[in-house]
Write a protein that holds these residues in place. Sequence first.
Motif, short mmCIF file in Angstrom:
data_model
loop_
_atom_site.label_atom_id
_atom_site.label_comp_id
_atom_site.label_asym_id
_atom_site.label_seq_id
_atom_site.Cartn_x
_atom_site.Cartn_y
_atom_site.Cartn_z
N LEU A 1 1.08 -0.83 -0.09
CA LEU A 1 0.00 0.15 0.25
C LEU A 1 0.46 0.87 -0.11
CD1 LEU A 1 -2.56 -0.80 1.91
CD2 LEU A 1 -2.85 -0.92 -0.03
N ALA A 2 1.16 2.18 -0.76
CA ALA A 2 1.25 3.27 -1.16
C ALA A 2 1.04 3.93 0.17
CB ALA A 2 1.34 3.85 -2.23
N GLY A 3 2.04 4.94 1.00
CA GLY A 3 1.64 5.79 1.58
C GLY A 3 0.70 6.94 1.02
N THR A 4 1.12 7.57 -0.12
CA THR A 4 0.43 8.60 -0.53
C THR A 4 -1.61 7.60 -0.33
OG1 THR A 4 0.46 7.69 -2.18
CG2 THR A 4 1.88 9.30 -1.77
N ARG A 5 -1.69 6.40 -0.31
CA ARG A 5 -3.01 6.29 -0.40
C ARG A 5 -3.70 6.47 0.74
NH1 ARG A 5 -3.75 0.89 -3.46
NH2 ARG A 5 -6.52 2.01 -3.02
N LEU A 6 -3.23 6.17 2.01
CA LEU A 6 -3.27 6.48 3.28
C LEU A 6 -4.02 8.10 3.40
CD1 LEU A 6 -1.18 3.95 5.08
CD2 LEU A 6 -2.85 3.38 4.08
N LYS A 7 -5.68 8.01 3.53
CA LYS A 7 -5.69 9.72 3.12
C LYS A 7 -5.89 10.22 4.79
CE LYS A 7 -5.22 10.52 -1.42
NZ LYS A 7 -4.14 11.49 -1.54
N ARG A 8 -6.35 9.45 5.25
CA ARG A 8 -7.13 9.35 7.16
C ARG A 8 -5.44 9.51 7.75
NH1 ARG A 8 -9.49 5.70 9.43
NH2 ARG A 8 -9.72 4.24 7.81
N LEU A 9 -4.75 8.91 7.42
CA LEU A 9 -3.81 8.90 8.61
C LEU A 9 -2.32 9.34 8.25
CD1 LEU A 9 -1.53 7.29 10.09
CD2 LEU A 9 -0.93 5.82 8.32
N SER A 10 -2.60 10.51 6.50
CA SER A 10 -1.22 11.33 6.33
C SER A 10 -1.34 13.00 7.38
CB SER A 10 -1.51 11.79 4.73
OG SER A 10 -1.09 10.32 3.83
N PRO A 11 -2.73 13.04 7.56
CA PRO A 11 -2.54 14.29 8.51
C PRO A 11 -2.02 14.41 9.69
CG PRO A 11 -4.75 14.21 7.02
CD PRO A 11 -3.90 13.11 7.13
N LEU A 12 -1.79 12.69 10.35
CA LEU A 12 -1.95 13.06 11.26
C LEU A 12 0.30 12.38 11.32
CD1 LEU A 12 -4.14 10.06 12.98
CD2 LEU A 12 -4.07 12.21 12.94
N CYS A 13 0.26 12.30 10.54
CA CYS A 13 1.55 12.03 10.47
C CYS A 13 2.86 13.10 9.33
CB CYS A 13 2.51 10.86 9.92
SG CYS A 13 1.43 9.31 10.34
N GLN A 14 4.19 13.46 8.96
CA GLN A 14 5.07 14.30 8.52
C GLN A 14 5.17 13.84 7.40
OE1 GLN A 14 8.33 14.92 10.84
NE2 GLN A 14 6.73 16.85 11.92
N GLU A 15 5.39 12.32 7.69
CA GLU A 15 5.76 11.58 6.23
C GLU A 15 5.04 10.03 6.54
OE1 GLU A 15 8.85 10.32 2.94
OE2 GLU A 15 9.32 11.61 4.63
N VAL A 16 4.41 9.70 5.26
CA VAL A 16 4.03 8.20 5.72
C VAL A 16 4.19 7.03 4.21
CG1 VAL A 16 1.77 6.96 5.72
CG2 VAL A 16 1.52 8.35 6.70
N HIS A 17 5.33 6.57 4.58
CA HIS A 17 6.20 5.34 3.30
C HIS A 17 5.13 4.59 3.54
CE1 HIS A 17 10.07 7.23 4.59
NE2 HIS A 17 9.29 7.74 5.88
#
Length: 172
Positions: free
Chosen positions: A25-41
Motif C-alpha cells: 500500500l502506497a503511503g500516499t493512498r492513506l488519506k486519513r493517516l497522512s494528516p496525522l504524520c509528517q511522512e507516510v512510507h
Amino acid sequence: MRHVQEMELRYSQLAKSNATISRNLAGTRLKRLSPLCQEVHDFEVLLSFELTQDSEVLVSGQVSGALSTGCLRCNESVLSSMRLPIDLFVFETEEQVESWISKGQSNLEREVVVSGPVLELLDLVEDELILHLPQVVCSVCNSDNKENYVYSAGPEPEKASPFSELSKWVSK
C-alpha cells in the motif's frame, strides 16, 4: 472482463476459501493517516481470512512499514518502523455483533470490526495504523527531564494558626 480494481471481494468468500492477500500500500493512498504524520512510507500487508467453527470471519496477518511523526516535546521529525499484528473478527452489521455477544461467544482477545460485506483493505489497514500510532519522544530530547512534566500553582500560602491572635491577649 472486469479489472482487478473493479472486483468486489467479500469477507465471507475470502474466509470460505481461506484466502491470503499480500499487498503493497502506497503511503500516499492513506488519506486519513497522512494528516496525522509528517511522512507516510509504503506499507506491506499480509492478511489471511478464515471461518471459525461458529462461522465468524477471522482476519489475521501483519502490516509493516514506516512513518515519520513529530516528537511530542520538541516537534522534531522521528522515523518509526511499525510491525503490527492483525487479529480480528469482521462482521457485516452491528446486529451480527450483538447476536454474537448475546450467545456468549465474544472473545476479548481479538478486536471486532463492523465493516460491511465487501473488503475495504485500505480502510481496514488504515484504521489499525491510526489506532497504533506511536507516542514518540525523539532521541534528542532528555526524557529523564521530569521538571518539564511537573506543573505547580506556585508556593503554598502560609496557613495562619487559629491561635495566633491569642498571644496578643495573653501578654497584656
